[in-house]
Scaffold this motif. Structure first.
Motif, PDB file in Angstrom:
ATOM      1  N   UNK A   1       0.811  -1.225   0.000  1.00 32.82           N
ATOM      2  CA  UNK A   1       0.000   0.000   0.000  1.00 32.82           C
ATOM      3  C   UNK A   1       0.836   1.263   0.000  1.00 32.82           C
ATOM      4  N   UNK A   2       2.058   1.178  -0.570  1.00 30.74           N
ATOM      5  CA  UNK A   2       2.940   2.344  -0.585  1.00 30.74           C
ATOM      6  C   UNK A   2       4.264   1.994   0.060  1.00 30.74           C
ATOM      7  N   UNK A   3       5.133   2.990   0.132  1.00 29.68           N
ATOM      8  CA  UNK A   3       6.467   2.691   0.651  1.00 29.68           C
ATOM      9  C   UNK A   3       7.028   3.829   1.485  1.00 29.68           C
ATOM     10  N   UNK A   4       7.709   3.440   2.550  1.00 27.77           N
ATOM     11  CA  UNK A   4       8.411   4.420   3.385  1.00 27.77           C
ATOM     12  C   UNK A   4       9.812   3.883   3.653  1.00 27.77           C
ATOM     13  N   UNK A   5      10.820   4.748   3.558  1.00 27.80           N
ATOM     14  CA  UNK A   5      12.189   4.316   3.838  1.00 27.80           C
ATOM     15  C   UNK A   5      12.403   4.042   5.322  1.00 27.80           C
ATOM     16  N   UNK A   6      11.475   4.482   6.149  1.00 33.35           N
ATOM     17  CA  UNK A   6      11.520   4.172   7.585  1.00 33.35           C
ATOM     18  C   UNK A   6      10.974   2.760   7.769  1.00 33.35           C
ATOM     19  N   UNK A   7      11.892   1.789   7.940  1.00 33.96           N
ATOM     20  CA  UNK A   7      11.463   0.389   7.906  1.00 33.96           C
ATOM     21  C   UNK A   7      10.684  -0.052   9.137  1.00 33.96           C
ATOM     22  N   UNK A   8      10.857   0.595  10.262  1.00 33.84           N
ATOM     23  CA  UNK A   8      10.084   0.260  11.457  1.00 33.84           C
ATOM     24  C   UNK A   8      10.437  -1.069  12.082  1.00 33.84           C
ATOM     25  N   UNK A   9      11.581  -1.629  11.743  1.00 37.57           N
ATOM     26  CA  UNK A   9      12.004  -2.911  12.315  1.00 37.57           C
ATOM     27  C   UNK A   9      12.683  -2.637  13.650  1.00 37.57           C
ATOM     28  N   UNK A  10      12.257  -3.337  14.688  1.00 38.83           N
ATOM     29  CA  UNK A  10      12.847  -3.145  16.021  1.00 38.83           C
ATOM     30  C   UNK A  10      14.347  -3.427  15.964  1.00 38.83           C
ATOM     31  N   UNK A  11      15.176  -2.585  16.613  1.00 38.74           N
ATOM     32  CA  UNK A  11      16.640  -2.742  16.531  1.00 38.74           C
ATOM     33  C   UNK A  11      17.133  -4.139  16.906  1.00 38.74           C
ATOM     34  N   UNK A  12      16.562  -4.719  17.968  1.00 33.59           N
ATOM     35  CA  UNK A  12      17.039  -6.037  18.398  1.00 33.59           C
ATOM     36  C   UNK A  12      16.723  -7.115  17.358  1.00 33.59           C
ATOM     37  N   UNK A  13      15.555  -7.001  16.697  1.00 36.10           N
ATOM     38  CA  UNK A  13      15.185  -7.953  15.647  1.00 36.10           C
ATOM     39  C   UNK A  13      16.089  -7.776  14.429  1.00 36.10           C
ATOM     40  N   UNK A  14      16.358  -6.524  14.104  1.00 37.56           N
ATOM     41  CA  UNK A  14      17.216  -6.218  12.958  1.00 37.56           C
ATOM     42  C   UNK A  14      18.621  -6.784  13.167  1.00 37.56           C
ATOM     43  N   UNK A  15      19.182  -6.575  14.365  1.00 37.89           N
ATOM     44  CA  UNK A  15      20.527  -7.069  14.658  1.00 37.89           C
ATOM     45  C   UNK A  15      20.578  -8.590  14.630  1.00 37.89           C
ATOM     46  N   UNK A  16      19.495  -9.226  15.096  1.00 40.68           N
ATOM     47  CA  UNK A  16      19.446 -10.689  15.095  1.00 40.68           C
ATOM     48  C   UNK A  16      19.430 -11.228  13.662  1.00 40.68           C
ATOM     49  N   UNK A  17      18.625 -10.615  12.807  1.00 40.74           N
ATOM     50  CA  UNK A  17      18.446 -11.108  11.441  1.00 40.74           C
ATOM     51  C   UNK A  17      19.663 -10.829  10.547  1.00 40.74           C
ATOM     52  N   UNK A  18      20.398  -9.761  10.863  1.00 37.38           N
ATOM     53  CA  UNK A  18      21.545  -9.379  10.022  1.00 37.38           C
ATOM     54  C   UNK A  18      22.881  -9.781  10.641  1.00 37.38           C
ATOM     55  N   UNK A  19      22.842 -10.638  11.657  1.00 37.03           N
ATOM     56  CA  UNK A  19      24.072 -10.997  12.377  1.00 37.03           C
ATOM     57  C   UNK A  19      25.135 -11.561  11.437  1.00 37.03           C
ATOM     58  N   UNK A  20      24.707 -12.352  10.456  1.00 37.72           N
ATOM     59  CA  UNK A  20      25.655 -12.973   9.528  1.00 37.72           C
ATOM     60  C   UNK A  20      26.420 -11.967   8.678  1.00 37.72           C
TER      61      UNK A  20
END
Length: 482
Positions: A199-218
């Motif tokens: 329904x549209x796009x925003x560059x503000x991803x809204x992903x919680x920092x702890x979740x983001x760090x967990x998913x991008x750990x590799x």
């Protein structure tokens, strides 16, 4: 070639005669090299870890310019001499000593060949397991430490790649000229479709920092997303990702008619293409998060959630083709030349490529590429650093860009050094390799961030040690350049 030493020459290693690669083909070296499942994952991770669009342009943009500059250095040497990487390395390592950097590069390619083949097969597995019966087979049947379905798909993808290179480098060019644009079209369709669904796009991803760090750990980026330390690590990781191709880009540029063609192809293929690719990967990941409520950094994870079988099939095949593209460009061409260089009268370009493929197949049960992607990328990249530092310093500072091409194929020519080995290059390689690839993994002498910048330290150590050593009279052959 007249007076060529038997063990140093074959037709595949000879200077390029036909210069048929235009800027579009050079551009597609980079679309083939970057647009893979590994490349997508890394680009999406780094985009999110930049924290903002401005930070993204700074970190990815500046590092892409660095990549562009380094590729031009090696690319120009390829255009001027017309020789592949292992032959160019003879100027700095000696006619026999060049087998060391060539075979190191070949070993790295074997690991990457297996990693990329596995990634391409995962895209096919993600598609097939949409069927419940196949999913049950995938979950219950195992062999060689993997699911039987994984093994079957790996072997099929592995075999398909061998068909691409049946007719040598011209087939590689034709394949990448088709595959590169096709992947861009599929990526744009995927991104636009998800943005519309969100329904549209925003560059503000809204992903919680702890979740983001967990998913991008590799991805191996330390520090809070958007912080200075994170941005530096993003740039360093992106530059290191191309460590192997810095060495052997001359394998491709030697088929270009001029430096201007290489520069134009590199300009569109590197800073422009890299920035846009990373942007599209980031936008797709954010839109997928808004649609599915999950951080999906691998495109096959996104395509597995499509309602339409046709769209899922299209996405899986496209990303599989993309990954075949990088494998042929980055991990088949180089070791094919490198292994041929070691035994030129027994192994051709094609034979060297087959050996690479067989080694990658033998590595599959052990899957050394599974686990922490950052450690894998940085450890492999660090090995390449000293080699690049030595070759660039030798070509530009010592030889001043003047290479006696005929002597690269003669045992008793300008690059004989000491029994065919340049001891200065050997010492710089060993010390650089110890400091950047071996000791950091065996000891705790180095700071935790050393691995992220290992390739940079490797380049610096190799260059700084090699220059004064190579100027010592005892190290030089009387007819050597300079």
């Amino acid at each position: 070639m007249e007076n060529a030493t038997r063990g140093l020459y074959n037709e595949d290693l000879a200077p390029a005669k036909e210069r048929t690669w235009g800027a579009f083909s050079i551009f597609n070296v980079w679309t083939s090299d970057v647009h893979s499942l590994w490349g997508y994952y890394l680009a999406a991770s780094l985009f999110l870890l930049c924290g903002s669009f401005t930070n993204f342009l700074i970190a990815i943009g500046l590092s892409s310019l660095v990549i562009f500059a380094i590729m031009n250095l090696i690319g120009y040497a390829g255009v001027k001499t017309g020789v592949p990487y292992p032959v160019l390395a003879r100027a700095s390592f000696g006619v026999w000593g060049a087998n060391l950097p060539a075979l190191v590069r070949a070993v790295v390619a074997c690991f990457w060949y297996g990693a990329q083949t596995a990634a391409a097969s995962w895209a096919i597995v993600a598609l097939l397991t949409r069927n419940e019966a196949i999913l049950e087979f995938h979950q219950t049947s195992h062999m060689l430490g993997h699911s039987t379905l994984d093994v079957i798909c790996f072997v099929v993808v592995w075999a398909l790649q061998l068909l691409i290179i049946q007719n040598g480098m011209e087939t590689v060019r034709k394949f990448q000229d088709w595959a590169g644009p096709a992947v861009w079209i599929a990526m744009l369709v995927l991104a636009i479709g998800l943005v519309i669904k969100a329904g549209g796009f925003s560059l503000d991803h809204g992903i919680a920092p702890e979740l983001l760090l967990e998913k991008t750990r590799d991805a191996g980026v330390s520090g809070e997303p958007g912080s200075l330390s994170a941005l530096m690590a993003v740039g360093a990781t992106w530059i290191t990702y191309f460590a192997a191709l810095y060495l052997n880009f001359c394998d491709f540029s030697r088929y270009a008619p001029s430096k201007a063609v290489v520069r134009k192809g590199n300009l569109w293929g590197l800073p422009v293409n890299l920035i846009l690719f990373s942007l599209v990967a980031g936008i797709t990941t954010i839109a997928a998060y808004q649609v599915y409520g999950e951080v999906l950094l691998h495109p096959e994870q996104i395509s597995a959630k499509f309602d339409s079988w046709f769209l899922a099939l299209l996405a899986a095949l496209t990303f599989a083709v993309a990954t075949l593209g990088i494998n042929v460009v980055a991990n088949f061409v180089s070791p094919a030349f490198d292994i041929s260089n070691a035994f030129p009268h027994k192994i051709s370009f094609k034979g060297g490529g087959y050996i690479t493929a067989v080694i990658a197949l033998c590595l599959y049960p052990f899957a050394p590429w599974e686990g922490n992607a950052a450690v894998f990328v940085n450890a492999i990249g660090a090995i390449m650093g000293p080699l690049l530092g030595i070759i660039v310093v030798d070509y530009y500072l010592i030889a001043k860009g003047e290479i006696k091409v005929a002597d690269l194929y003669r045992e008793d020519g300008a690059y004989q050094f000491h029994g065919g080995w340049n001891i200065a290059a050997l010492i710089a390689t060993i010390i650089g390799g110890l400091c950047c690839s071996i000791l950091p993994h065996l000891t705790d002498w180095f700071p935790s961030w050393w691995g992220t910048y290992g390739w940079f330290f490797g380049v610096a150590i190799g260059a700084v040690l090699y220059y004064p050593l190579s100027r010592m009279p005892v190290m030089r052959h009387p007819h050597a350049h300079g």
